[in-house]
Design a protein around this motif. Structure first.
Motif, PDB file in Angstrom:
ATOM      1  N   ALA A   1       0.814  -1.254   0.134  1.00  0.00           N
ATOM      2  CA  ALA A   1      -0.069   0.036  -0.108  1.00  0.00           C
ATOM      3  C   ALA A   1       0.973   1.096  -0.032  1.00  0.00           C
ATOM      4  O   ALA A   1       0.562   2.313  -0.639  1.00  0.00           O
ATOM      5  N   PHE A   2       1.912   1.249   0.706  1.00  0.00           N
ATOM      6  CA  PHE A   2       2.753   2.284   0.724  1.00  0.00           C
ATOM      7  C   PHE A   2       3.670   2.519  -0.667  1.00  0.00           C
ATOM      8  O   PHE A   2       3.709   3.728  -1.052  1.00  0.00           O
ATOM      9  N   SER A   3       4.001   1.293  -1.188  1.00  0.00           N
ATOM     10  CA  SER A   3       4.729   1.477  -2.304  1.00  0.00           C
ATOM     11  C   SER A   3       3.786   1.929  -3.730  1.00  0.00           C
ATOM     12  O   SER A   3       4.465   2.486  -4.549  1.00  0.00           O
ATOM     13  N   ILE A   4       2.452   1.806  -3.774  1.00  0.00           N
ATOM     14  CA  ILE A   4       1.623   2.088  -4.824  1.00  0.00           C
ATOM     15  C   ILE A   4       1.463   3.640  -4.711  1.00  0.00           C
ATOM     16  O   ILE A   4       1.227   4.026  -5.784  1.00  0.00           O
ATOM     17  N   MET A   5       1.772   4.283  -3.493  1.00  0.00           N
ATOM     18  CA  MET A   5       1.766   5.635  -3.552  1.00  0.00           C
ATOM     19  C   MET A   5       2.771   6.426  -3.552  1.00  0.00           C
ATOM     20  O   MET A   5       2.988   7.617  -4.128  1.00  0.00           O
ATOM     21  N   GLY A   6       4.135   5.572  -3.260  1.00  0.00           N
ATOM     22  CA  GLY A   6       5.530   6.095  -3.310  1.00  0.00           C
ATOM     23  C   GLY A   6       5.816   7.466  -3.053  1.00  0.00           C
ATOM     24  O   GLY A   6       6.068   8.613  -3.887  1.00  0.00           O
TER      25      GLY A   6
ATOM     26  N   GLY B   1      -0.418   7.111   6.265  1.00  0.00           N
ATOM     27  CA  GLY B   1       0.889   7.077   6.224  1.00  0.00           C
ATOM     28  C   GLY B   1       1.619   7.890   5.243  1.00  0.00           C
ATOM     29  O   GLY B   1       2.477   8.666   5.586  1.00  0.00           O
ATOM     30  N   THR B   2       1.078   7.586   3.962  1.00  0.00           N
ATOM     31  CA  THR B   2       1.633   8.710   2.847  1.00  0.00           C
ATOM     32  C   THR B   2       1.236  10.148   3.036  1.00  0.00           C
ATOM     33  O   THR B   2       1.890  11.066   2.909  1.00  0.00           O
ATOM     34  N   GLU B   3      -0.029  10.483   3.558  1.00  0.00           N
ATOM     35  CA  GLU B   3      -0.423  11.696   3.930  1.00  0.00           C
ATOM     36  C   GLU B   3       0.507  12.497   4.941  1.00  0.00           C
ATOM     37  O   GLU B   3       0.972  13.620   4.845  1.00  0.00           O
ATOM     38  N   VAL B   4       0.854  11.708   5.928  1.00  0.00           N
ATOM     39  CA  VAL B   4       1.600  12.174   7.025  1.00  0.00           C
ATOM     40  C   VAL B   4       3.054  12.403   6.803  1.00  0.00           C
ATOM     41  O   VAL B   4       3.680  13.680   6.854  1.00  0.00           O
ATOM     42  N   ILE B   5       3.616  11.357   5.918  1.00  0.00           N
ATOM     43  CA  ILE B   5       4.976  11.638   5.402  1.00  0.00           C
ATOM     44  C   ILE B   5       4.946  12.736   4.322  1.00  0.00           C
ATOM     45  O   ILE B   5       6.364  13.407   4.421  1.00  0.00           O
ATOM     46  N   GLY B   6       4.048  12.688   3.377  1.00  0.00           N
ATOM     47  CA  GLY B   6       4.130  13.506   2.474  1.00  0.00           C
ATOM     48  C   GLY B   6       4.086  14.929   2.962  1.00  0.00           C
ATOM     49  O   GLY B   6       4.618  16.036   2.624  1.00  0.00           O
ATOM     50  N   PHE B   7       3.461  15.414   4.043  1.00  0.00           N
ATOM     51  CA  PHE B   7       3.432  16.601   4.691  1.00  0.00           C
ATOM     52  C   PHE B   7       4.642  16.895   5.269  1.00  0.00           C
ATOM     53  O   PHE B   7       4.960  18.137   5.075  1.00  0.00           O
TER      54      PHE B   7
ATOM     55  N   VAL C   1       9.861   5.472   2.796  1.00  0.00           N
ATOM     56  CA  VAL C   1       9.430   6.068   3.919  1.00  0.00           C
ATOM     57  C   VAL C   1      10.810   6.595   4.604  1.00  0.00           C
ATOM     58  O   VAL C   1      10.880   8.013   4.898  1.00  0.00           O
ATOM     59  N   ALA C   2      11.843   5.766   4.522  1.00  0.00           N
ATOM     60  CA  ALA C   2      13.068   6.338   4.921  1.00  0.00           C
ATOM     61  C   ALA C   2      13.738   7.463   4.074  1.00  0.00           C
ATOM     62  O   ALA C   2      14.305   8.644   4.840  1.00  0.00           O
ATOM     63  N   THR C   3      13.727   7.496   2.823  1.00  0.00           N
ATOM     64  CA  THR C   3      14.056   8.658   1.917  1.00  0.00           C
ATOM     65  C   THR C   3      13.319   9.702   2.073  1.00  0.00           C
ATOM     66  O   THR C   3      13.696  10.743   2.251  1.00  0.00           O
ATOM     67  N   ALA C   4      12.100   9.738   2.318  1.00  0.00           N
ATOM     68  CA  ALA C   4      10.967  11.028   2.449  1.00  0.00           C
ATOM     69  C   ALA C   4      11.364  11.627   3.761  1.00  0.00           C
ATOM     70  O   ALA C   4      11.731  12.804   3.616  1.00  0.00           O
ATOM     71  N   ILE C   5      11.252  10.968   4.949  1.00  0.00           N
ATOM     72  CA  ILE C   5      11.542  11.351   6.248  1.00  0.00           C
ATOM     73  C   ILE C   5      12.914  12.184   6.190  1.00  0.00           C
ATOM     74  O   ILE C   5      13.246  13.235   6.594  1.00  0.00           O
ATOM     75  N   SER C   6      13.960  11.289   5.958  1.00  0.00           N
ATOM     76  CA  SER C   6      15.412  11.783   5.801  1.00  0.00           C
ATOM     77  C   SER C   6      15.661  13.067   5.006  1.00  0.00           C
ATOM     78  O   SER C   6      16.383  14.013   5.423  1.00  0.00           O
ATOM     79  N   THR C   7      15.059  13.122   3.776  1.00  0.00           N
ATOM     80  CA  THR C   7      15.147  14.366   2.946  1.00  0.00           C
ATOM     81  C   THR C   7      14.491  15.464   3.497  1.00  0.00           C
ATOM     82  O   THR C   7      15.150  16.412   3.490  1.00  0.00           O
ATOM     83  N   ALA C   8      13.471  15.432   4.300  1.00  0.00           N
ATOM     84  CA  ALA C   8      12.591  16.357   4.777  1.00  0.00           C
ATOM     85  C   ALA C   8      13.646  17.059   5.808  1.00  0.00           C
ATOM     86  O   ALA C   8      13.835  18.198   6.063  1.00  0.00           O
ATOM     87  N   ILE C   9      13.986  16.270   6.714  1.00  0.00           N
ATOM     88  CA  ILE C   9      14.939  16.748   7.871  1.00  0.00           C
ATOM     89  C   ILE C   9      16.071  17.516   7.186  1.00  0.00           C
ATOM     90  O   ILE C   9      16.643  18.395   7.619  1.00  0.00           O
ATOM     91  N   ALA C  10      16.956  16.497   6.214  1.00  0.00           N
ATOM     92  CA  ALA C  10      17.908  17.165   5.631  1.00  0.00           C
ATOM     93  C   ALA C  10      18.023  18.567   5.019  1.00  0.00           C
ATOM     94  O   ALA C  10      18.578  19.516   5.393  1.00  0.00           O
ATOM     95  N   LEU C  11      16.773  18.822   4.389  1.00  0.00           N
ATOM     96  CA  LEU C  11      16.386  20.093   3.716  1.00  0.00           C
ATOM     97  C   LEU C  11      16.188  21.122   4.810  1.00  0.00           C
ATOM     98  O   LEU C  11      16.875  22.289   4.302  1.00  0.00           O
ATOM     99  N   ILE C  12      15.831  20.998   5.724  1.00  0.00           N
ATOM    100  CA  ILE C  12      15.509  21.905   7.008  1.00  0.00           C
ATOM    101  C   ILE C  12      17.048  22.346   7.625  1.00  0.00           C
ATOM    102  O   ILE C  12      17.132  23.624   7.841  1.00  0.00           O
TER     103      ILE C  12
ATOM    104  N   ILE D   1      14.151   7.599  -8.099  1.00  0.00           N
ATOM    105  CA  ILE D   1      13.961   6.766  -9.239  1.00  0.00           C
ATOM    106  C   ILE D   1      13.382   5.222  -8.913  1.00  0.00           C
ATOM    107  O   ILE D   1      12.554   4.683  -9.425  1.00  0.00           O
ATOM    108  N   THR D   2      14.229   4.703  -7.882  1.00  0.00           N
ATOM    109  CA  THR D   2      13.938   3.378  -7.459  1.00  0.00           C
ATOM    110  C   THR D   2      12.484   3.330  -6.615  1.00  0.00           C
ATOM    111  O   THR D   2      11.819   2.223  -7.359  1.00  0.00           O
ATOM    112  N   VAL D   3      12.110   4.127  -6.024  1.00  0.00           N
ATOM    113  CA  VAL D   3      10.831   4.055  -5.459  1.00  0.00           C
ATOM    114  C   VAL D   3       9.593   4.027  -6.692  1.00  0.00           C
ATOM    115  O   VAL D   3       8.896   3.419  -6.385  1.00  0.00           O
TER     116      VAL D   3
END
Length: 565
Positions: free
Chosen positions: A48-53, A302-308, A221-232, A354-356
């Motif tokens: 379910a997570f993968s299909i919304m990537g 999960g997608t909504e929260v991580i995307g936010f 999930v790891a890519t999205a969260i780590s990227t968000a933190i790193a950007l800030i 790209i992998t995701v």
């Protein structure tokens, strides 16, 4: 060692009992179990997570909250380097253009989860409609729902491949320091290569797909969260002021501010589609009536929260929106990462995206193939006798998968259209949300008293939540049918959503009038009464203490040995 073997055998025993219950329920719904149930609760959630990537999807739709359109320069910078993009909603669109749709999408997901729990079958939405509508309307309603869903699913495959091709061209541009800017023809070639790779992977057996989606779900999930933190963190003193990061509206278009903001919902709505996949793979999920709705809701929320979280990081790291949207890169988010992480850091994150997105294409290809298979199983498609076949080795609908990939390749010619992504996104949402709205509407109207809920149900909240879901589905379909510019000065400004959807509607309507109304009857049981009795008897004869089935002990032991091995 003995204890480990006993534990393994006990787990195998539990799985067999769960599969017996699942197949008994499926038999009562009218279908024979033809798939392997290799999706555990965890791998179903990963699917379910993968299909919304989310990490790759946000990279793909980052442009939608920002600009009025995608002029030729977005795809052919060599030809029209002077073209300028104009900001439509800016930071406000990034943050609240994500939050508001998310709140309403949850109501749609809750309603679909309730229906999936009660009727866990690959047919999904049109099967729900068949069981909730008055009998005389079953064929027509199923025809409309099934075709809307199949259309949306195939369009989603095509749009995912399109965005992944743009991710790749963006990576190539950055790696070559801007010297290689690929146009439509190479992009089309990349799309075909992606589709070819998916035509090989998607027909794999469910066990391989389950493991793949579980692994990439974690990476996603790891890519999205780590990227968000790193950007800030990395943006440091150059980051956008906090107030502006959340509330700044930059509208340089001729739309009024209110509608400009509403148009920024497009990206969120495209990302938050396809979650009905949990229903369509329910014949491959263990304990489907409980696991499928759990996976659906986990994936959406999960997608909504991580995307936010990711959008917050992007908003803080984007102090100059105008320069970002006027980048020569196909994907503006690539410019944000390049500005903040440098070339090597950007390419590292981009490679993960790209992998995701590639795995997103796999999972969506699986989803679309299951919908196609299910509709063909009920003879609802031309050539159904081919598309409903399950390969004896992989236990998957191989021909249906190849059909999906072939049709997606044909749709990929839209890469030569300057509004290709917005048109594909719009048509995808309209097709899918139409198919979502129909069974939910029937659940809260005609089927309110006859509906028999499964383990997950909304109780007295079904009707108010369902009402909100239907209204939002209709509203979202209208939004995504609008062009991204209020004054159309050329064909490049058009949103071809209406053209695509109208074309499919015309063909399906013509097919219905000329032929299908004479023979299509909606869901057709493919299991005999004797088979139903045998499967349900097997379930009822289970021994509560050991889980053994008295009349089927020999076959059960054989199954246990295979699973244990």
């Amino acid at each position: 060692m003995a204890e480990r073997l006993e534990d393994k055998r006990h787990e195998a025993n539990r799985l067999v009992r769960a599969h017996i219950r699942d197949n008994a329920l499926l038999a009562k719904l009218g279908y024979r179990g033809e798939f392997q149930r290799d999706f555990s609760p965890l791998s179903a959630i990963g699917f379910a997570f993968s299909i919304m990537g989310v990490s790759a999807s946000v990279a793909s739709i980052f442009v939608f909250p920002l600009v009025t359109g995608e002029p030729s320069r977005r795809f052919m910078p060599q030809i029209m380097p002077e073209e300028t993009l104009y900001v439509i909603a800016g930071h406000l669109g990034m943050i609240f253009g994500w939050i508001i749709p998310c709140l309403f999408v949850v109501t749609v997901a809750l309603s679909l989860a309730e229906l999936t729990s009660a009727m866990p079958t690959s047919a999904g939405l049109y099967y729900f409609s068949a069981k909730l509508v008055p009998s005389e309307w079953v064929p027509l309603v199923c025809w409309i729902t099934g075709w809307a869903n199949v259309t949306g699913q195939i369009l989603l495959v095509s749009s995912i491949e399109f965005t992944n091709a743009q991710l790749i061209t963006t990576g190539i541009a950055v790696a070559s320091d801007g010297k290689t800017l690929l146009g439509p023809a190479p992009t089309f070639g990349i799309i075909l290569a992606l589709l070819f790779s998916h035509s090989i992977v998607c027909p794999a057996n469910s066990r391989i797909l389950a493991r793949l989606s579980l692994l990439t779900g974690f990476i996603n999930v790891a890519t999205a969260i780590s990227t968000a933190i790193a950007l800030i963190v990395v943006s440091g003193p150059n980051r956008t002021p906090a107030r502006d990061a959340f509330l700044l509206l930059e509208n340089h278009t001729d739309w009024n501010n209110g509608w400009a903001f509403i148009m920024s919902f497009t990206g969120a709505m495209w990302t938050l589609t396809g979650y009905d996949a949990s229903a369509h793979i329910s014949e491959e999920i263990s304990s489907a009536s409980r696991t499928a709705p759990l996976a659906m809701l986990s994936g959406v929320i999960g997608t909504e929260v991580i995307g936010f979280i990711l959008f917050i990081g992007l908003s803080f790291a984007s102090p100059d929106i105008t320069s970002i949207v006027n980048t020569n890169l196909s994907m503006p988010m690539g410019q944000v990462l390049l500005d903040n992480f440098g070339k090597k850091g950007m390419l590292a994150v981009w490679s993960l995206c790209i992998t995701v997105q590639w795995v997103n294409g796999v999972t969506q290809g699986v989803d679309a193939s299951r919908v196609t298979f299910a509709l063909a199983r009920d003879n609802g498609l031309p050539g159904s006798r081919w598309w409903k076949q399950v390969h004896p080795f992989t236990k998957t609908p191989v021909y249906a998968t190849w059909l999906v990939m072939s049709l997606s390749a044909i749709l990929a010619v839209l890469v030569w259209s300057n509004t290709a992504l917005s048109s594909l996104a719009g048509a995808t949402v309209v097709g899918l949300y139409t198919s979502y709205a129909i069974p939910i509407f029937l659940r809260i109207t005609f089927g309110h008293k006859t509906f028999k809920p499964g383990p997950f149900n909304l109780g007295r909240w079904s009707r108010p939540i369902g009402t909100i879901a239907v209204v939002w589905a209709l509203f979202a379909s209208i939004i995504l049918s609008f062009p991204l510019k209020s004054h159309l000065t050329s064909p490049n400004d058009m949103n071809y959503t209406v053209v695509i959807i109208s074309g499919v509607f015309f063909l399906s309507s013509l097919s219905w009038i000329l032929s299908a109304r004479k023979w299509f009857r909606g869901p057709v049981p493919n299991i005999t009464g004797d088979e139903v009795e045998k499967v349900t008897a097997l379930e009822s004869e289970r021994d509560d203490e050991t889980g053994a089935v008295s009349n089927e002990k020999q076959s059960l032991d054989t199954s246990l040995d295979k699973i244990s091995g």
